[in-house]
Design a protein around this motif. Structure first.
Motif, short mmCIF file in Angstrom:
data_model
loop_
_atom_site.label_atom_id
_atom_site.label_comp_id
_atom_site.label_asym_id
_atom_site.label_seq_id
_atom_site.Cartn_x
_atom_site.Cartn_y
_atom_site.Cartn_z
N TRP A 59 0.77 -1.17 0.21
CA TRP A 59 -0.17 -0.10 -0.04
C TRP A 59 0.80 1.42 0.12
O TRP A 59 2.10 1.42 0.76
N ARG A 60 0.37 2.18 -0.71
CA ARG A 60 1.37 3.52 -0.93
C ARG A 60 0.27 4.53 -0.61
O ARG A 60 -0.92 4.65 -0.69
N GLU A 70 5.65 3.98 -0.37
CA GLU A 70 5.00 2.47 0.18
C GLU A 70 5.25 2.48 1.77
O GLU A 70 6.12 2.68 2.33
N ARG A 71 4.07 2.30 2.16
CA ARG A 71 3.79 2.48 3.76
C ARG A 71 3.71 0.93 4.21
O ARG A 71 3.83 0.64 5.63
N ARG A 109 3.67 -3.38 2.93
CA ARG A 109 3.94 -4.50 1.97
C ARG A 109 3.80 -5.82 2.54
O ARG A 109 4.00 -6.10 3.84
N THR A 130 4.35 -9.54 1.22
CA THR A 130 5.10 -10.36 0.39
C THR A 130 4.22 -11.49 -0.03
O THR A 130 3.05 -11.91 0.73
N SER A 131 4.75 -12.16 -0.85
CA SER A 131 3.99 -13.43 -1.55
C SER A 131 4.06 -14.56 -0.30
O SER A 131 3.20 -15.20 -0.54
N VAL A 173 4.64 -9.36 6.46
CA VAL A 173 4.26 -7.95 6.44
C VAL A 173 5.25 -6.97 6.97
O VAL A 173 5.81 -7.20 7.81
N THR A 174 5.79 -5.99 6.07
CA THR A 174 6.59 -5.01 6.48
C THR A 174 5.93 -3.63 6.43
O THR A 174 5.25 -3.35 5.75
#
Length: 163
Positions: A1-2, A7-8, A10, A12-13, A17-18
């Motif tokens: 999400w941005r 980017e705030r 993310r 990943t696959s 969550v980062t």
């Protein structure tokens, strides 16, 4: 999400969550000089220390909540044969206190590192500090408690927004 192109968050696959802008910090005080809230100079610039969001005040030892939420804090400190109590302060008032008294009763224990943790429900603008309540010992003269002179070698204060 941005937001605004930055980017705030993310995911990943693999589901990790980062959140690179999540408020967090780690700091070590350089030289406490008395009992009470440790407001002496703090250091967040060592290689392994940080202040994501610039919410920690190095000259007052305050973390100020940028948003309402539940926050986690941890304080690690080295003590030496000391009947010292340690406290987390919320908005200048003692919130939680810990006293490793059994350790302090033994006069020859030497240096031992203790860690104390707490979660707090904070509103935007609330602040958190750590300190040694009156009657405890501090890192002056006999060096009863310290964090490594600002290096964080033997202790630190850290925290982050849980959500």
């Amino acid at each position: 999400w941005r937001t605004n192109g930055t980017e705030r968050l993310r995911i990943t696959s693999d589901g990790s969550v980062t959140m690179p802008y999540q408020p967090s910090f780690q700091a070590a005080w350089t030289d406490p000089s008395s009992n009470g809230i440790i407001t002496s100079t703090w250091n967040t610039t060592n290689t392994d220390m940080w202040d994501t969001g610039d919410n920690f005040n190095n000259t007052g030892g305050k973390f100020t909540a940028p948003v309402d939420g539940i926050y986690y804090f941890n304080w690690v400190i080295d003590i030496n044969d000391s009947p010292t109590a340690f406290a987390f302060y919320k908005n200048g008032t003692s919130f939680r206190r810990a006293e490793p008294l059994d350790y302090a009763d033994a006069a020859s224990e030497g240096w031992v590192t203790f860690g104390f943790s707490v979660m707090m429900d904070l509103n935007d603008g609330d602040y958190v500090q750590v300190g040694i309540p009156s009657g405890g010992s501090y890192a002056g003269g006999d060096y009863a408690a310290h964090s490594g002179g600002g290096s964080g070698t033997w202790g630190w204060f850290e925290g982050y927004l849980l959500g």
